[in-house]
Motif scaffolding. Structure first.
Motif, PDB file in Angstrom:
ATOM      1  N   UNK A 234      -4.218   1.648  -2.724  1.00  0.00           N
ATOM      2  CA  UNK A 234      -3.009   1.234  -2.022  1.00  0.00           C
ATOM      3  C   UNK A 234      -3.004   1.848  -0.634  1.00  0.00           C
ATOM      4  N   UNK A 235      -2.731   1.028   0.351  1.00  0.00           N
ATOM      5  CA  UNK A 235      -2.713   1.512   1.724  1.00  0.00           C
ATOM      6  C   UNK A 235      -1.361   2.117   2.061  1.00  0.00           C
ATOM      7  N   UNK A 236      -1.367   3.198   2.779  1.00  0.00           N
ATOM      8  CA  UNK A 236      -0.106   3.808   3.202  1.00  0.00           C
ATOM      9  C   UNK A 236       0.644   2.892   4.147  1.00  0.00           C
ATOM     10  N   UNK A 237      -0.094   2.010   4.853  1.00  0.00           N
ATOM     11  CA  UNK A 237       0.546   1.091   5.777  1.00  0.00           C
ATOM     12  C   UNK A 237       1.103  -0.140   5.080  1.00  0.00           C
ATOM     13  N   UNK A 238       0.752  -0.287   3.812  1.00  0.00           N
ATOM     14  CA  UNK A 238       1.148  -1.515   3.126  1.00  0.00           C
ATOM     15  C   UNK A 238       2.641  -1.581   2.883  1.00  0.00           C
ATOM     16  N   UNK A 239       3.284  -0.414   2.725  1.00  0.00           N
ATOM     17  CA  UNK A 239       4.719  -0.417   2.475  1.00  0.00           C
ATOM     18  C   UNK A 239       5.013  -0.564   1.003  1.00  0.00           C
ATOM     19  N   UNK A 240       6.294  -0.478   0.618  1.00  0.00           N
ATOM     20  CA  UNK A 240       6.682  -0.537  -0.788  1.00  0.00           C
ATOM     21  C   UNK A 240       6.261  -1.843  -1.431  1.00  0.00           C
ATOM     22  N   UNK A 241       5.745  -1.723  -2.655  1.00  0.00           N
ATOM     23  CA  UNK A 241       5.437  -2.906  -3.444  1.00  0.00           C
ATOM     24  C   UNK A 241       4.102  -3.530  -3.150  1.00  0.00           C
ATOM     25  N   UNK A 242       3.346  -3.021  -2.158  1.00  0.00           N
ATOM     26  CA  UNK A 242       2.047  -3.612  -1.861  1.00  0.00           C
ATOM     27  C   UNK A 242       0.982  -2.951  -2.716  1.00  0.00           C
ATOM     28  N   UNK A 243       0.057  -3.776  -3.192  1.00  0.00           N
ATOM     29  CA  UNK A 243      -0.932  -3.331  -4.149  1.00  0.00           C
ATOM     30  C   UNK A 243      -2.311  -3.679  -3.645  1.00  0.00           C
ATOM     31  N   UNK A 244      -3.265  -2.810  -3.948  1.00  0.00           N
ATOM     32  CA  UNK A 244      -4.632  -3.085  -3.541  1.00  0.00           C
ATOM     33  C   UNK A 244      -5.121  -4.369  -4.171  1.00  0.00           C
TER      34      UNK A 244
ATOM     35  N   UNK B  86      -5.055  -2.645 -12.872  1.00  0.00           N
ATOM     36  CA  UNK B  86      -5.870  -1.497 -12.481  1.00  0.00           C
ATOM     37  C   UNK B  86      -4.974  -0.276 -12.329  1.00  0.00           C
ATOM     38  N   UNK B  87      -5.591   0.899 -12.328  1.00  0.00           N
ATOM     39  CA  UNK B  87      -4.823   2.149 -12.272  1.00  0.00           C
ATOM     40  C   UNK B  87      -3.935   2.206 -11.038  1.00  0.00           C
ATOM     41  N   UNK B  88      -4.428   1.664  -9.916  1.00  0.00           N
ATOM     42  CA  UNK B  88      -3.645   1.746  -8.681  1.00  0.00           C
ATOM     43  C   UNK B  88      -2.419   0.836  -8.686  1.00  0.00           C
ATOM     44  N   UNK B  89      -2.321  -0.050  -9.682  1.00  0.00           N
ATOM     45  CA  UNK B  89      -1.151  -0.927  -9.791  1.00  0.00           C
ATOM     46  C   UNK B  89       0.007  -0.276 -10.540  1.00  0.00           C
ATOM     47  N   UNK B  90      -0.272   0.787 -11.288  1.00  0.00           N
ATOM     48  CA  UNK B  90       0.670   1.248 -12.303  1.00  0.00           C
ATOM     49  C   UNK B  90       2.026   1.657 -11.739  1.00  0.00           C
ATOM     50  N   UNK B  91       2.042   2.353 -10.615  1.00  0.00           N
ATOM     51  CA  UNK B  91       3.322   2.802 -10.068  1.00  0.00           C
ATOM     52  C   UNK B  91       4.218   1.618  -9.723  1.00  0.00           C
ATOM     53  N   UNK B  92       3.638   0.575  -9.130  1.00  0.00           N
ATOM     54  CA  UNK B  92       4.425  -0.596  -8.747  1.00  0.00           C
ATOM     55  C   UNK B  92       4.852  -1.403  -9.972  1.00  0.00           C
ATOM     56  N   UNK B  93       3.965  -1.504 -10.959  1.00  0.00           N
ATOM     57  CA  UNK B  93       4.321  -2.209 -12.188  1.00  0.00           C
ATOM     58  C   UNK B  93       5.440  -1.468 -12.910  1.00  0.00           C
TER      59      UNK B  93
END
Length: 388
Positions: A4-14, A29-36
């Protein structure tokens, strides 16, 4: 896959660099978990206080549930801007039908982010799931929105399994337990005296029912998870379409189910004849002063009534104020014999398959579904991840 990019903002996922015109679907994927987790809490818990802790705990549990084994079968939809548009929780299971092995998908939480999704995420997730390697798809917790999505896709609805039955032991205390479940901070002293007075007045009306078992040689006793896991596959042999657990899978599933906290610890019991042969078994969550919640019940042949009697007696002995559980056609006649039993819609139970023999087994009710072969046993079905 990029983090996840810091510039992506809330809710943006790799996600991949090339996106379809309406987004794409890929495995969780693991990087999705916080947003999910954040989307899940928004949709199903409406939590505002202690939200950061709740997100972290929900994400940790989803990691254990969906990413703890091989490649995740759970799916995410990513919109063209790289944001999470939707999620579908999927657990892989194995069934068998007359000796033929079948790969099954158990569908759990199914949600989209209405703030960014324009109606594409839900259909995309379902289409991607149906293009997978599964022979049948099932859920026992579909809400009315999911039912509307699934109906055009030829899911078979099992009406009896959509109902929940509730047996009331102490009406006043049960009403208080339901209020506390909705508002956990409610003080006990405010309602307990009224509940006690109501229960005293209604005691005769809510006395324990007569036992259905005609044989005094049948007795009930507590068992452990290992014994339950050993006997359940034997007792469910009456179903043509049934789970096929490999060595160690059912004990691991029961261990995961025991992590659920909302309704108290998980208890196991069984009924036996005079030779010690188990004729039925059950598993339920419960604690004194709470409403017991049935996880699984199974009996052989004519012993459903005795098994149901034993389950209800065990919940009473524990000090529960009532018990609730998913209905099954196998023991509906016995349930109708109880007074103080009520039914209500709890969640859609549906099955889909392209295999004609599977659809016929489902149509005739010859399928073991719900309980452990559903997703109501997971903590996502009821637990509050923000509590201490």
């Amino acid at each position: 896959m990029n983090p996840v990019s810091a510039k992506a903002g809330p809710g943006k996922v790799a996600g991949p660099s090339a996106l379809e015109s309406h987004g794409l679907v890929r495995p969780l994927a693991a990087e999705d978990l916080e947003h999910v987790a954040a989307l899940f809490l928004t949709k199903f818990r409406h939590r505002r206080r202690q939200r950061d802790r709740a997100i972290a705990r929900t994400a940790d549990y989803m990691r254990e549930l969906y990413l703890g084994g091989d490649e995740s079968k759970a799916l995410v939809q990513i919109d063209p801007q790289g944001r999470l548009g939707g999620f579908m929780g999927v657990l892989e299971a194995r069934y068998e039908l007359n000796g033929t092995a079948l790969n099954a998908a158990i569908i759990g939480p199914f949600m989209t982010d209405s703030s960014i999704d324009h109606g594409w995420a839900g259909p995309q997730l379902l289409r991607a799931l149906h293009q997978g390697e599964f022979d049948l798809y099932l859920t026992d917790s579909a809400n009315r929105t999911s039912l509307a999505f699934a109906r055009p896709m030829k899911y078979q609805l099992l009406p009896v399994h959509c109902l929940e039955w509730t047996c009331v032991f102490r009406p006043g205390a049960m009403a208080v337990a339901m209020l506390r479940r909705k508002w956990p901070g409610m003080p006990r002293l405010a309602l307990d005296p009224f509940a006690g007075a109501l229960d005293a007045l209604a005691r005769k009306r809510f006395e324990p029912p007569a036992q259905h078992s005609s044989s005094q040689r049948i007795h009930r006793e507590p068992i452990d998870a290992a014994r339950f896991a050993e006997r359940l596959p034997v007792l469910m042999a009456d179903y043509s379409l049934r789970p096929s657990w490999r060595d160690g899978e059912l004990p691991r599933l029961l261990a995961l189910a025991a992590e659920k906290q909302a309704d108290g610890p998980l208890h196991f019991g069984g009924i036996h004849d005079e030779t010690g042969k188990m004729l039925g078994c059950y598993a339920f969550y419960g604690q004194a002063g709470g409403i017991a919640n049935l996880l699984q019940i199974q009996a052989s042949g004519p012993h459903w009534g005795a098994t149901l009697d034993a389950l209800i007696a065990a919940a009473r002995d524990l000090g529960c104020v009532g018990i609730a559980g998913q209905t099954q056609s196998k023991f509906m006649p016995q349930l109708f014999g109880y007074k103080n039993v009520f039914f209500h819609y709890a969640g859609g139970t549906m099955v889909r398959s392209r295999i004609a023999d599977v659809t016929e087994a489902v149509r005739s009710g010859d399928i073991f579904v719900g309980g452990l072969m559903g997703d109501r046993w997971t903590r996502l079905s009821s637990d509050d991840f923000g509590r201490v």
